[in-house]
Design an enzyme around this catalytic site. Structure first.
Site, PDB file in Angstrom:
ATOM      1  N   THR A   1      25.830 -30.116 -38.708  1.00 13.21           N
ATOM      2  CA  THR A   1      27.109 -29.521 -38.289  1.00 13.21           C
ATOM      3  C   THR A   1      28.199 -29.681 -39.335  1.00 13.21           C
ATOM      4  O   THR A   1      29.029 -28.787 -39.507  1.00 13.21           O
ATOM      5  CB  THR A   1      27.569 -30.190 -36.965  1.00 13.21           C
ATOM      6  OG1 THR A   1      26.625 -29.850 -35.959  1.00 13.21           O
ATOM      7  CG2 THR A   1      28.936 -29.721 -36.540  1.00 13.21           C
TER       8      THR A   1
ATOM      9  N   THR B   1      23.547 -34.813 -36.857  1.00 10.67           N
ATOM     10  CA  THR B   1      23.591 -36.021 -36.025  1.00 10.67           C
ATOM     11  C   THR B   1      22.373 -36.159 -35.104  1.00 10.67           C
ATOM     12  O   THR B   1      22.028 -37.270 -34.709  1.00 10.67           O
ATOM     13  CB  THR B   1      24.859 -36.037 -35.141  1.00 10.67           C
ATOM     14  OG1 THR B   1      24.872 -34.858 -34.332  1.00 10.67           O
ATOM     15  CG2 THR B   1      26.116 -36.106 -35.979  1.00 10.67           C
TER      16      THR B   1
HETATM   17  N1  ASP Z   1      22.112 -29.739 -34.523  1.00 11.65           N
HETATM   18  C1  ASP Z   1      22.946 -30.415 -35.482  1.00 11.65           C
HETATM   19  C2  ASP Z   1      22.042 -31.219 -36.392  1.00 11.65           C
HETATM   20  O1  ASP Z   1      21.601 -32.255 -35.991  1.00 11.65           O
HETATM   21  C3  ASP Z   1      23.930 -31.274 -34.782  1.00 11.65           C
HETATM   22  C4  ASP Z   1      24.839 -32.067 -35.690  1.00 11.65           C
HETATM   23  O2  ASP Z   1      24.779 -32.085 -36.880  1.00 11.65           O
HETATM   24  O3  ASP Z   1      25.696 -32.775 -35.137  1.00 11.65           O
HETATM   25  O4  ASP Z   1      21.767 -30.795 -37.473  1.00 11.65           O
END
Ligand code: ASP
Length: 348
Positions: free
Chosen positions: A18, A94
């Protein structure tokens, strides 16, 4: 402590997530954008006197697509450039960051430099993003040195929402709050407020600052995870515990390590143990430890030779198994090494 900022050089590895995404109107969903745009969004980084280089994954990945091969790529990148940088910052989605940080902590033995994972809940281009703070703190921590010129935090960590956590102690606990990660069973290694306060006594230091770390890149991924739940059927339990494909099964049990005491369940566990499988007991609770001596239901598992995972997270147990199984073909040897605290991942 005096930090020698001029001398610090950092490699920023951008894997995706993200933090580097923006809205694509065509598909009305988030898509990754270019790394140079990320740096343009954080001009504050230039105020540090650090030398910051970057490496971008091609293609960029949503961390839901992260695979152990990506961990090998990360370990190789760090190994190849180990002498050129004082610290490494990994921008990562994340969703699986806790898995990646856990795995890397086992794959790199004898670390003398920081490897700091960070990311964000909101893309870096949006006004209320948490990405800037996270990135700036991660870079500052990766560059920090003590008065002797040694890295302040020579560990694999996650830096998120002003808290620096040992990577193999973390779990993602919130999908929309800025405090996305928790390390319930181990205190923070540092906290960023007006200044960054390090808990130096908790930070693991290498036995020899001059020795090069060992990079372990052979991972054996034949691990299944069985989450015990009310209503679990013999078919489901047997399929996972006795499946031919797995060499190890992580059992996510209730509370202090308890599982159903019904005969059919224990018979299946016994059958899996009899097949020579490595069975590891970790708790479903977000905090606390397995203790198979408290309840009869836990005791029965102990008698069957199930390995006590103590206060390990599932993410850490998975990384530890991949790593130990990649090093040894002997399940007996792996079982005995699972009891060792290798990288600060368990407290016994
Ligand atoms: N779907 C994303 C990922 O894990 C969520 C994020 O980065 O917070 O790449």
């Amino acid at each position: 402590m005096i930090q020698n900022r001029e001398k610090s050089s950092i490699l920023l590895i951008y894997t995706g997530g993200t933090i580097g995404m923006k809205e694509d109107p065509a598909i009305q969903a988030l898509r990754p954008f270019d790394f140079s745009q990320i740096l343009a969004e954080v001009p504050e980084l230039r105020k540090f006197a650090y030398k910051i280089d970057s490496y971008t994954f091609e293609p960029l990945i949503d961390s839901s697509d992260v695979d152990p091969l990506n961990w090998v790529t990360l370990a190789s990148l760090i190994e190849d450039r180990y002498d050129d940088y004082d610290g490494f910052v990994i921008l990562h989605g994340t969703d699986t960051m806790a898995y990646s940080a856990s795995a890397l902590s086992f794959m790199i033995e004898g670390l003398t430099k920081p490897v700091i994972f960070t990311g964000s809940q909101l893309p870096i281009g949006v006004p209320r993003t948490d990405g800037k703070e996270n990135l700036i703190s991660a870079v500052e921590i990766a560059a920090a040195k003590d008065s002797e010129g040694h890295a302040r935090v020579p560990e694999v960590c996650i830096c998120f929402d002003n808290v620096l956590m040992r990577g193999n102690r973390t779990t993602k606990i919130n999908s929309d709050n800025f405090r996305a990660f928790r390390s319930e069973n181990f205190p923070p290694l540092a906290e960023a407020g007006i200044s960054i306060r390090y808990n130096d006594a908790l930070i693991i230091k290498p036995a020899d600052w001059k020795a090069r770390p060992l990079f372990h890149k052979n991972l054996d991924t034949r691990v299944s995870i069985l989450k015990i739940h009310p209503g679990i059927t013999p078919q489901v339990a047997k399929g996972i515990l006795c499946g031919e494909e797995s060499r190890a099964v992580i059992m996510e049990t209730y509370g202090a390590g308890n599982a159903p005491s019904r005969g059919w369940f224990l018979d299946i566990v016994k059958e899996a143990a009899g097949m020579g499988k490595i069975l590891m007991n970790v708790t479903q609770c977000i905090a606390g430890s397995v203790n198979m001596d408290i309840y009869a239901t836990g005791k029965s598992l102990k008698e069957l030779g199930i390995v006590n995972g103590y206060d390990s997270t599932t993410e850490s147990a998975l990384g530890k198994l991949f790593f130990l199984m990649g090093k040894s073909d002997s399940n007996t040897e792996v079982k005995s090494q699972l009891y060792d605290d290798l990288r600060g991942e368990i407290s016994k």
